[in-house]
Design a protein around this motif. Structure first.
Motif, PDB file in Angstrom:
ATOM      1  N   HIS A   1       0.838  -1.218   0.000  1.00  0.00           N
ATOM      2  CA  HIS A   1       0.000   0.000   0.000  1.00  0.00           C
ATOM      3  C   HIS A   1       0.863   1.254   0.000  1.00  0.00           C
ATOM      4  O   HIS A   1       1.147   1.839   1.031  1.00  0.00           O
ATOM      5  CB  HIS A   1      -0.962   0.023   1.192  1.00  0.00           C
ATOM      6  CG  HIS A   1      -2.064   1.029   1.019  1.00  0.00           C
ATOM      7  ND1 HIS A   1      -3.390   0.690   0.910  1.00  0.00           N
ATOM      8  CD2 HIS A   1      -2.025   2.381   0.887  1.00  0.00           C
ATOM      9  CE1 HIS A   1      -4.117   1.784   0.734  1.00  0.00           C
ATOM     10  NE2 HIS A   1      -3.314   2.817   0.727  1.00  0.00           N
TER      11      HIS A   1
ATOM     12  N   HIS B   1       1.889   5.071  -2.276  1.00  0.00           N
ATOM     13  CA  HIS B   1       1.402   6.116  -3.192  1.00  0.00           C
ATOM     14  C   HIS B   1       2.598   6.840  -3.800  1.00  0.00           C
ATOM     15  O   HIS B   1       2.663   8.062  -3.772  1.00  0.00           O
ATOM     16  CB  HIS B   1       0.518   7.098  -2.423  1.00  0.00           C
ATOM     17  CG  HIS B   1      -0.787   6.515  -1.989  1.00  0.00           C
ATOM     18  ND1 HIS B   1      -1.863   6.398  -2.827  1.00  0.00           N
ATOM     19  CD2 HIS B   1      -1.184   5.971  -0.809  1.00  0.00           C
ATOM     20  CE1 HIS B   1      -2.880   5.833  -2.184  1.00  0.00           C
ATOM     21  NE2 HIS B   1      -2.490   5.563  -0.948  1.00  0.00           N
TER      22      HIS B   1
ATOM     23  N   ASN C   1      -2.564   2.825  -5.095  1.00  0.00           N
ATOM     24  CA  ASN C   1      -3.633   2.411  -4.199  1.00  0.00           C
ATOM     25  C   ASN C   1      -4.722   3.477  -4.105  1.00  0.00           C
ATOM     26  O   ASN C   1      -4.507   4.646  -4.439  1.00  0.00           O
ATOM     27  CB  ASN C   1      -3.047   2.126  -2.811  1.00  0.00           C
ATOM     28  CG  ASN C   1      -2.483   0.724  -2.712  1.00  0.00           C
ATOM     29  OD1 ASN C   1      -3.219  -0.224  -2.466  1.00  0.00           O
ATOM     30  ND2 ASN C   1      -1.183   0.584  -2.932  1.00  0.00           N
ATOM     31  N   CYS C   2      -5.886   3.055  -3.645  1.00  0.00           N
ATOM     32  CA  CYS C   2      -7.013   3.961  -3.375  1.00  0.00           C
ATOM     33  C   CYS C   2      -7.522   4.653  -4.649  1.00  0.00           C
ATOM     34  O   CYS C   2      -8.307   5.592  -4.559  1.00  0.00           O
ATOM     35  CB  CYS C   2      -6.665   5.019  -2.338  1.00  0.00           C
ATOM     36  SG  CYS C   2      -5.944   4.371  -0.822  1.00  0.00           S
TER      37      CYS C   2
ATOM     38  N   ASP D   1       1.022   3.453   3.486  1.00  0.00           N
ATOM     39  CA  ASP D   1       0.704   4.719   2.812  1.00  0.00           C
ATOM     40  C   ASP D   1       1.974   5.477   2.409  1.00  0.00           C
ATOM     41  O   ASP D   1       1.945   6.700   2.231  1.00  0.00           O
ATOM     42  CB  ASP D   1      -0.184   5.620   3.685  1.00  0.00           C
ATOM     43  CG  ASP D   1      -1.622   5.646   3.192  1.00  0.00           C
ATOM     44  OD1 ASP D   1      -1.874   5.216   2.055  1.00  0.00           O
ATOM     45  OD2 ASP D   1      -2.494   6.101   3.945  1.00  0.00           O
TER      46      ASP D   1
HETATM   47 ZN   LIG Z   1      -3.929   4.897   0.318  1.00  0.00          ZN
END
Ligand SMILES: [Zn+2]
Length: 558
Positions: free
Chosen positions: A60, A62, A88-89, A432
């Motif tokens: 995960h 970014h 991700n996301c 993250d």
């Molecule tokens: Zn994320």
């Protein structure tokens, strides 16, 4: 003659099996022998007293924007990570038309916790389509191995342009999005990612585009992966996103589904376990669903110039949309404060829990307030006879919003976090890394699992912790020949001291494009990190002469 032999190590091979003492030989980027090793090597590392494991796979991150100016994805490789999963996301910068670049950056600036100036200065926009983005990464080279989701918000912005964060898509637009997702999967995306989280907003509080998708769009795009026959789906769910609905999407795709972001809240202590129960039930119905669980307490360091922690609150919404010049005056409004105080008494799922004893004044701007530093807002407010909301906002206003605060928001109950991490459907993830740069740095989550959870808290044997950081994510993502130490596998390796491995305290550095700041943490107990057989980091961090040894992963097991 081998290129490299790492000798006398305690080898955790990633399978979860008991460790063996021995050596590993590397030739042309691959492990050729493990355990007993024959022959000589150009380079020999005596690893007496140290442990060797496969490099950590961080599922995960970014780094999508950052990696275009920083191919090493700082600081992850220094923290034992040899493969990063980006996008991700649903936040990807590809596909993107030249005319939409500023729109995409303004969307990202908030969720990435990176100033718009850093993004405008830093991003190398030598691509338009998703396949071209992967090609650019390959052409320029990468430090760690990289896998990339095709992101829903990126695709939606490409098709709906300025309307992406405003409305549902038409049937024709959904068809266009579907074609782009299919093209990206064909080109080597590892899956499709999206978010429903109310915490995910672009500039001025505009929701990230994927949050506007209706059921038809979600089902259609998910189903694209059924035809691809590979890859997985990931969603950061919102507080009210029902797991049974995600199960329907999982069924439409007939592919694995990874649900983020499962963090424990003291306000709703059972909510995450309820999600994990729903996931377990879905598994019993044959759905390959997993929960992405964080191993780290969610600590934010912030000023009210960037009040991300409050942006999930309903009462805060008007502040996000207002002209920045009116912001300070609004913070003084009694009506806003009353609304905040009332909302903070609700036991709802949200990022800022209102646990004032866990929120501190880290650094004041006015020396007259120096006595506040290191004290909790709860204690300071009591001493002042004020509500903590008033104390915090008054202090910030008195210092032109420059007061630096810290807050532990979620995952502060270690027994609960340990229970989550041991859940059979939990994937330990959620660093993250590459996002929220000004607020936190959990890129060292893997070292935290090894040092804090396995060694200090004995949550699981170290071989199990290694398995959860390596072979388990490799299998879920279909990453071939990585995640275990075995002959024929790529030589992604982490050499560490089991007695000291961990991550140090976070500190602020000012090295982003345009001089913007980010938080970073040093590694402890890391002796060497090899990517495809090449040494990229050692005890001092990423080496100055580190080669761009990573591969852009484009083929995944079905
Ligand atoms: Zn994320």
């Amino acid at each position: 003659m081998h290129d490299l032999i790492i000798d006398n190590a305690v080898i955790h091979d990633g399978t979860g099996a008991a460790p063996q003492r021995g050596a590993v030989a590397v030739q042309a980027g691959r492990i050729v022998q493990s355990g007993r090793v024959e022959g000589n090597a150009t380079q020999r590392v005596d690893a007496r007293g140290l442990s060797l494991m496969p490099g950590i796979i961080d599922t995960h991150t970014h780094y999508d924007a950052q990696i275009t100016w920083d191919p090493f994805a700082n600081p992850s490789p220094a923290l034992g990570v040899t493969t990063v999963v980006m996008g991700n996301c649903g936040f990807t910068i590809a596909p993107c038309r030249p005319s939409d670049r500023d729109l995409v950056m303004r969307n990202l600036t908030h969720v990435e916790g990176m100033s718009i100036d850093a993004l405008r200065t830093g991003i190398d926009w030598g691509f338009e389509s998703f396949p071209q983005y992967l090609d650019q990464l390959e052409r320029k080279g990468v430090g760690p191995n990289v896998a990339c989701f095709v992101g829903h918000s990126g695709v939606r912005t490409f098709v709906l342009r300025g309307d992406a964060a405003k409305r549902a898509a038409t049937a024709d637009e959904v068809k266009q999005m579907r074609a782009i997702v299919a093209e990206a999967m064909e080109a080597g995306a590892c899956g499709f990612s999206t978010t429903r989280s109310g915490q995910h907003n672009g500039e001025a509080g505009i929701p990230m585009p994927s949050r506007l998708a209706d059921n038809h769009e979600m089902t259609t795009l998910s189903a694209t992966l059924r035809e691809s026959g590979k890859g997985l789906l990931m969603m950061t769910k919102g507080a009210d996103t029902p797991v049974p609905w995600i199960e329907e999407l999982c069924a439409a795709a007939d592919r694995p589904y990874l649900i983020a972001a499962l963090l424990h809240s003291n306000l709703t202590p059972e909510a995450t376990f309820d999600d994990l129960s729903r996931i377990r039930e879905a598994q019993s119905r044959g759905r390959r669903m997993y929960g992405a669980v964080s191993a780290c307490p969610l600590n934010f360091e912030f000023t009210l110039h960037e009040p991300y922690v409050f942006e999930g609150l309903r009462a805060w919404q008007p502040l996000m949309r207002m002209d920045p010049k009116d912001f300070a005056a609004a913070l003084a409004e009694p009506a806003l404060r009353a609304a905040l105080k009332a909302e903070l008494t609700e036991r709802s799922r949200r990022m800022f829990t209102g646990e004032w004893e866990k929120a501190h004044v880290a650094q004041v701007a006015d020396p007259a307030h120096a006595g506040y530093e290191g004290k909790s807002i709860g204690a300071l407010a009591r001493a002042a006879g004020q509500h903590p909301v008033d104390f915090m906002l008054d202090l910030a206003l008195a210092e032109n919003l420059d007061t630096m605060f810290t807050a532990t928001l979620l995952n502060s109950d270690e027994d609960a976090v340990g229970r989550m991490m041991r859940d059979e459907n939990a994937i330990v993830s959620l660093s993250d890394a590459g996002a929220h740069l000004t607020f936190l740095c959990d890129a060292g989550f893997g070292l935290h699992v090894l040092g804090h959870w396995a060694r200090e808290r004995k949550l699981m044997p170290i071989e199990q912790a290694v398995h959860k950081l390596t072979a388990e994510p490799a299998k879920l993502f279909g990453i071939r020949d990585r995640g275990t130490i075995a002959p024929g596998h790529h030589a992604d390796l982490l050499l560490f001291d089991p007695a000291t491995v961990g991550r140090g305290a976070s500190r602020r550095v000012f090295d982003l494009p345009s001089g913007a700041s980010r938080l970073t943490t040093p590694a402890t107990g890391v002796h060497g990190v090899w990517v495809n057989g090449k040494l990229v980091a050692d005890a001092d961090g990423i080496r100055a002469d580190a080669p761009k040894a990573g591969k852009v992963l484009r083929e995944f097991a079905a």
